[in-house]
Design a protein around this motif. Structure first.
Motif, short mmCIF file in Angstrom:
data_model
loop_
_atom_site.label_atom_id
_atom_site.label_comp_id
_atom_site.label_asym_id
_atom_site.label_seq_id
_atom_site.Cartn_x
_atom_site.Cartn_y
_atom_site.Cartn_z
N THR A 164 0.84 -1.20 0.00
CA THR A 164 0.00 0.00 0.00
C THR A 164 0.88 1.25 0.00
O THR A 164 2.10 1.16 0.20
CB THR A 164 -0.91 0.05 1.24
OG1 THR A 164 -0.08 0.27 2.40
CG2 THR A 164 -1.73 -1.23 1.39
N ASN A 165 0.24 2.40 -0.15
CA ASN A 165 0.98 3.66 -0.05
C ASN A 165 1.54 3.86 1.36
O ASN A 165 2.55 4.53 1.54
CB ASN A 165 0.12 4.84 -0.47
CG ASN A 165 -0.02 4.92 -1.98
OD1 ASN A 165 0.80 4.40 -2.73
ND2 ASN A 165 -1.06 5.59 -2.44
N LEU B 87 4.75 1.90 1.38
CA LEU B 87 5.74 2.61 0.58
C LEU B 87 6.27 3.83 1.33
O LEU B 87 7.47 4.13 1.27
CB LEU B 87 5.14 3.00 -0.77
CG LEU B 87 6.11 3.60 -1.79
CD1 LEU B 87 7.28 2.66 -2.08
CD2 LEU B 87 5.37 3.93 -3.08
N ASN B 88 5.41 4.51 2.06
CA ASN B 88 5.82 5.66 2.86
C ASN B 88 6.87 5.26 3.90
O ASN B 88 7.89 5.94 4.07
CB ASN B 88 4.59 6.28 3.52
CG ASN B 88 4.93 7.40 4.47
OD1 ASN B 88 4.97 7.21 5.68
ND2 ASN B 88 5.17 8.58 3.92
N TYR C 254 -2.17 7.98 5.89
CA TYR C 254 -2.28 6.54 5.64
C TYR C 254 -2.65 5.75 6.89
O TYR C 254 -2.61 4.53 6.89
CB TYR C 254 -0.95 5.99 5.09
CG TYR C 254 -0.48 6.70 3.85
CD1 TYR C 254 -1.29 6.77 2.72
CD2 TYR C 254 0.76 7.33 3.82
CE1 TYR C 254 -0.87 7.43 1.58
CE2 TYR C 254 1.19 7.99 2.68
CZ TYR C 254 0.37 8.04 1.56
OH TYR C 254 0.79 8.69 0.44
N VAL D 171 -2.92 2.70 -3.05
CA VAL D 171 -1.76 1.91 -3.49
C VAL D 171 -1.03 2.71 -4.57
O VAL D 171 -1.61 3.62 -5.17
CB VAL D 171 -2.19 0.53 -4.04
CG1 VAL D 171 -2.88 -0.30 -2.98
CG2 VAL D 171 -3.06 0.68 -5.28
N PRO D 172 0.24 2.38 -4.83
CA PRO D 172 0.94 3.07 -5.91
C PRO D 172 0.20 2.91 -7.24
O PRO D 172 -0.30 1.82 -7.55
CB PRO D 172 2.31 2.38 -5.95
CG PRO D 172 2.49 1.84 -4.55
CD PRO D 172 1.11 1.43 -4.12
N ASP D 173 0.11 4.01 -7.99
CA ASP D 173 -0.64 4.00 -9.25
C ASP D 173 -0.22 2.88 -10.19
O ASP D 173 -1.06 2.28 -10.86
CB ASP D 173 -0.47 5.34 -9.99
CG ASP D 173 -1.24 6.47 -9.33
OD1 ASP D 173 -2.12 6.20 -8.48
OD2 ASP D 173 -0.95 7.64 -9.66
#
Length: 159
Positions: free
Chosen positions: A14-15, A18-19, A123, A145-147
């Motif tokens: 998920t974003n 990723l963060n 998030y 989520v990342p595009d």
């Protein structure tokens, strides 16, 4: 070299994940995203697919390595000369579980430390489970989520 592992199932990433990866990469010389192979769970994505998806969304971070592992995290860490575990926390409820896990890991290997990172507020509600649920019902997962992996996720729910 100062290396940390960020372990999880990442099914899907998920974003929020990723963060944490991006922020950890500014602190450590290398961040290993360790994808746990759990033979008792059937994931949305195979281990190989998860490795590929995470490599794709972290390709802009030169000091991130993505690997899968099975067994104990502490054994994976010993085999890779890693001393620090990075865990993301969304809320106090995450802390209780993660704190217990950190104590267990410390019991198994005294030289391991766990670093807790609070997720960015934007998030704090996000989980892989909620992403899968929204996607399963055809909802919009943009921003969750990342595009570059939205289509990969949505294709799992299309017949």
């Amino acid at each position: 070299m100062n290396i940390a592992v960020y372990p999880g199932s990442f099914d899907p990433i998920t974003n929020g994940h990723l963060n944490i990866i991006e922020r950890a990469s500014t602190i450590f010389d290398e961040v290993v995203v360790g994808i746990l192979v759990n033979p008792d769970k059937k994931g949305l994505f195979s281990i190989e697919e998860r490795v590929e998806l995470i490599k794709r969304v972290t390709s802009h971070i030169p000091n991130v390595r993505v690997e899968s592992f099975s067994g104990l995290l502490v054994d994976f860490m010993k085999n890779n000369n890693i001393k620090v575990i990075v865990k993301g926390l969304r809320a106090v409820s995450d802390f209780e579980y993660e704190f217990q896990m950190s104590l267990m890991n410390k019991k198994l290997s005294q030289d391991i430390e766990t670093l807790f990172m609070m997720t960015s507020a934007e998030y704090s509600f996000l989980s892989s489970s909620s992403v899968k649920q929204v996607a399963a019902f055809g909802g919009c997962i943009k921003g969750l989520v990342p595009d570059e992996i939205i289509q990969d996720i949505m294709s799992k729910f299309c017949d």
